[in-house]
Design a protein around this motif. Structure first.
Motif, PDB file in Angstrom:
ATOM      1  N   GLY A  56       0.808  -1.224   0.000  1.00  0.00           N
ATOM      2  CA  GLY A  56       0.000   0.000   0.000  1.00  0.00           C
ATOM      3  C   GLY A  56       0.840   1.273   0.000  1.00  0.00           C
ATOM      4  O   GLY A  56       0.544   2.207  -0.757  1.00  0.00           O
ATOM      5  N   MET A  60       0.508   4.311  -2.738  1.00  0.00           N
ATOM      6  CA  MET A  60       0.173   5.706  -2.420  1.00  0.00           C
ATOM      7  C   MET A  60       1.311   6.632  -2.835  1.00  0.00           C
ATOM      8  O   MET A  60       1.065   7.792  -3.200  1.00  0.00           O
ATOM      9  N   ARG A  79      -0.679  18.297   2.127  1.00  0.00           N
ATOM     10  CA  ARG A  79      -1.689  17.371   2.639  1.00  0.00           C
ATOM     11  C   ARG A  79      -1.975  16.356   1.554  1.00  0.00           C
ATOM     12  O   ARG A  79      -2.015  16.689   0.367  1.00  0.00           O
ATOM     13  N   PHE A  80      -2.178  15.121   1.981  1.00  0.00           N
ATOM     14  CA  PHE A  80      -2.414  14.045   1.009  1.00  0.00           C
ATOM     15  C   PHE A  80      -3.263  12.988   1.701  1.00  0.00           C
ATOM     16  O   PHE A  80      -3.004  12.617   2.850  1.00  0.00           O
ATOM     17  N   SER A  81      -4.284  12.526   1.018  1.00  0.00           N
ATOM     18  CA  SER A  81      -5.056  11.400   1.553  1.00  0.00           C
ATOM     19  C   SER A  81      -5.340  10.427   0.426  1.00  0.00           C
ATOM     20  O   SER A  81      -5.489  10.828  -0.741  1.00  0.00           O
ATOM     21  N   VAL A  82      -5.388   9.176   0.781  1.00  0.00           N
ATOM     22  CA  VAL A  82      -5.606   8.135  -0.221  1.00  0.00           C
ATOM     23  C   VAL A  82      -6.482   7.047   0.364  1.00  0.00           C
ATOM     24  O   VAL A  82      -6.372   6.698   1.542  1.00  0.00           O
ATOM     25  N   ARG A  83      -7.382   6.556  -0.462  1.00  0.00           N
ATOM     26  CA  ARG A  83      -8.252   5.442  -0.092  1.00  0.00           C
ATOM     27  C   ARG A  83      -7.903   4.263  -0.993  1.00  0.00           C
ATOM     28  O   ARG A  83      -7.762   4.422  -2.208  1.00  0.00           O
ATOM     29  N   PHE A  84      -7.787   3.104  -0.392  1.00  0.00           N
ATOM     30  CA  PHE A  84      -7.370   1.908  -1.129  1.00  0.00           C
ATOM     31  C   PHE A  84      -8.613   1.119  -1.553  1.00  0.00           C
ATOM     32  O   PHE A  84      -9.400   0.690  -0.712  1.00  0.00           O
TER      33      PHE A  84
ATOM     34  N   ARG B  16     -15.004  10.065   9.946  1.00  0.00           N
ATOM     35  CA  ARG B  16     -15.699   9.329   8.899  1.00  0.00           C
ATOM     36  C   ARG B  16     -15.093   7.916   8.755  1.00  0.00           C
ATOM     37  O   ARG B  16     -14.012   7.623   9.252  1.00  0.00           O
ATOM     38  N   ASP B  17     -15.845   7.076   8.054  1.00  0.00           N
ATOM     39  CA  ASP B  17     -15.401   5.700   7.851  1.00  0.00           C
ATOM     40  C   ASP B  17     -14.766   5.566   6.470  1.00  0.00           C
ATOM     41  O   ASP B  17     -15.445   5.725   5.458  1.00  0.00           O
ATOM     42  N   PRO B  18     -13.475   5.305   6.379  1.00  0.00           N
ATOM     43  CA  PRO B  18     -12.827   5.241   5.078  1.00  0.00           C
ATOM     44  C   PRO B  18     -13.215   4.028   4.241  1.00  0.00           C
ATOM     45  O   PRO B  18     -12.968   4.009   3.044  1.00  0.00           O
ATOM     46  N   MET B  98      -5.511  -5.326   5.287  1.00  0.00           N
ATOM     47  CA  MET B  98      -5.478  -4.387   4.165  1.00  0.00           C
ATOM     48  C   MET B  98      -5.410  -2.957   4.679  1.00  0.00           C
ATOM     49  O   MET B  98      -6.017  -2.624   5.704  1.00  0.00           O
ATOM     50  N   MET B  99      -4.671  -2.121   3.970  1.00  0.00           N
ATOM     51  CA  MET B  99      -4.735  -0.693   4.247  1.00  0.00           C
ATOM     52  C   MET B  99      -6.055  -0.172   3.698  1.00  0.00           C
ATOM     53  O   MET B  99      -6.459  -0.514   2.578  1.00  0.00           O
ATOM     54  N   ALA B 100      -6.745   0.626   4.475  1.00  0.00           N
ATOM     55  CA  ALA B 100      -8.016   1.192   4.022  1.00  0.00           C
ATOM     56  C   ALA B 100      -7.844   2.637   3.579  1.00  0.00           C
ATOM     57  O   ALA B 100      -8.314   3.030   2.519  1.00  0.00           O
ATOM     58  N   GLU B 101      -7.154   3.419   4.406  1.00  0.00           N
ATOM     59  CA  GLU B 101      -6.960   4.827   4.061  1.00  0.00           C
ATOM     60  C   GLU B 101      -5.769   5.367   4.829  1.00  0.00           C
ATOM     61  O   GLU B 101      -5.482   4.908   5.945  1.00  0.00           O
ATOM     62  N   VAL B 102      -5.088   6.319   4.218  1.00  0.00           N
ATOM     63  CA  VAL B 102      -3.984   7.008   4.885  1.00  0.00           C
ATOM     64  C   VAL B 102      -4.131   8.501   4.605  1.00  0.00           C
ATOM     65  O   VAL B 102      -4.483   8.906   3.495  1.00  0.00           O
ATOM     66  N   GLU B 103      -3.869   9.292   5.629  1.00  0.00           N
ATOM     67  CA  GLU B 103      -3.830  10.750   5.476  1.00  0.00           C
ATOM     68  C   GLU B 103      -2.483  11.254   5.988  1.00  0.00           C
ATOM     69  O   GLU B 103      -1.997  10.791   7.026  1.00  0.00           O
TER      70      GLU B 103
END
Lengths: 133, 168
Positions: A56, A60, A79-84, B16-18, B98-103
């Motif tokens: 992951g 990203m 700022r950075f955000s990512v959804r897998f 929130r729920d990613p 699993m990775m779901a989300e990263v900020e």
């Protein structure tokens, strides 16, 4: 901000093919014990084919790299955000694309909408805020 | 989320729920909310920065580490490895986490050779159910990276991972 406009498409960032050797390096860098990133036998046992899963943080970072190039350097990324959304497998063609969502000329920043697909299937969505020269 | 006002991470964790899964339940591991990592430091070596760039096919940049490497620094310095975190949640390494989300929030450059002080903790644990995935725990944790002890963070990384809980 000079040179960027709302709705503008970003220069794509393409990895073709995704390299399984780099996954082994990443496993060491992250001290990541998940064998699905490097062990074909573990993949077979898990019911997968023999293509390892990209990490992951690697996926990203591809999106980050595209945003960095828009901002003109690594310090531009604020700022950075990512959804897998799905897995990226060795040998696939990974393509990152994006658009400029908004530009704040006063603040000197731009908001980017990002996504990535692997062999055409969406695998990542993200957003980034970059400062611009 | 502010980017140029106040300290990074002051706004707390997003609620929130990613994953988009509906209906959070109480997890067997909810008591781990607030679990703090031991914390520590890591000096980012030039070869690590080079190998990160190579692994993610990034163009090297003199004087600035790839921001994605913030993730590696967080785990290396926080005193809790990926496997340590799995152990805390009683999860084997091949469980299909699993990775779901990263900020990420960044206040400046990550400079090669810097010794980063890192602290972090688990900030959320929720039991979720997905149509395809079945039961899983959505675990949120944060790493705060400081270029020197006591300084404001130069980077804050928040991560949500999905830990499968088959049969639950």
């Amino acid at each position: 901000v000079k040179g960027l406009r709302e709705g503008q498409e970003l220069e794509p960032f393409v990895v073709d093919p995704v390299d399984p050797a780099r996954m082994k390096t990443m496993a060491l860098l992250l001290d990541d014990p998940n064998p699905l990133h490097w062990d074909a036998e573990a993949l077979r046992r898990g019911g997968f084919d023999e293509r390892p899963f990209n990490q992951g943080p690697t996926n990203m970072s591809y999106l980050m790299e595209m945003a960095i190039r828009v901002g003109g350097g690594r310090t531009a990324l604020r700022r950075f955000s990512v959804r897998f959304l799905g897995n990226v497998l060795a040998g696939q063609r990974l393509e990152c694309t994006g658009t400029v969502k908004s530009v704040d000329a006063e603040a000197g920043t731009a908001e980017l909408e990002l996504m990535a697909s692997a062999d055409g299937e969406p695998v990542l969505t993200g957003t980034a805020t970059v400062t611009l020269p | 989320v502010r980017i140029n006002a106040g300290r990074l991470g002051d706004d707390g964790a997003p609620s929130r729920d990613p994953t988009g899964a509906q209906g959070a339940e109480v997890s067997d591991y909810s008591h781990l909310v607030g679990h703090r990592f031991p914390g520590g430091s890591h000096t980012l070596q030039p070869h690590e920065a080079w190998l990160w760039d190579d692994s993610v096919e990034a163009e090297p940049e003199a004087g600035a580490v790839h921001p994605g490497a913030s993730y590696m620094i967080g785990f290396r310095a926080a005193g809790t490895s990926i496997q340590d975190l799995m152990d805390v949640f009683e999860t084997p390494s091949d469980a299909g986490v699993m990775m779901a989300e990263v900020e990420f929030e960044f206040a400046g450059a990550l400079v090669p050779g810097t010794t980063f002080e890192v602290e972090g903790e688990v900030f959320s644990v929720e039991r979720k159910r997905g149509r395809r995935t079945g039961a899983f725990d959505l675990v949120g944790f944060v790493h705060r990276l400081r270029a020197e002890a006591g300084a404001d963070p130069v980077a804050v990384n928040r991560t949500w991972i999905a830990i499968p809980r088959p049969g639950e």
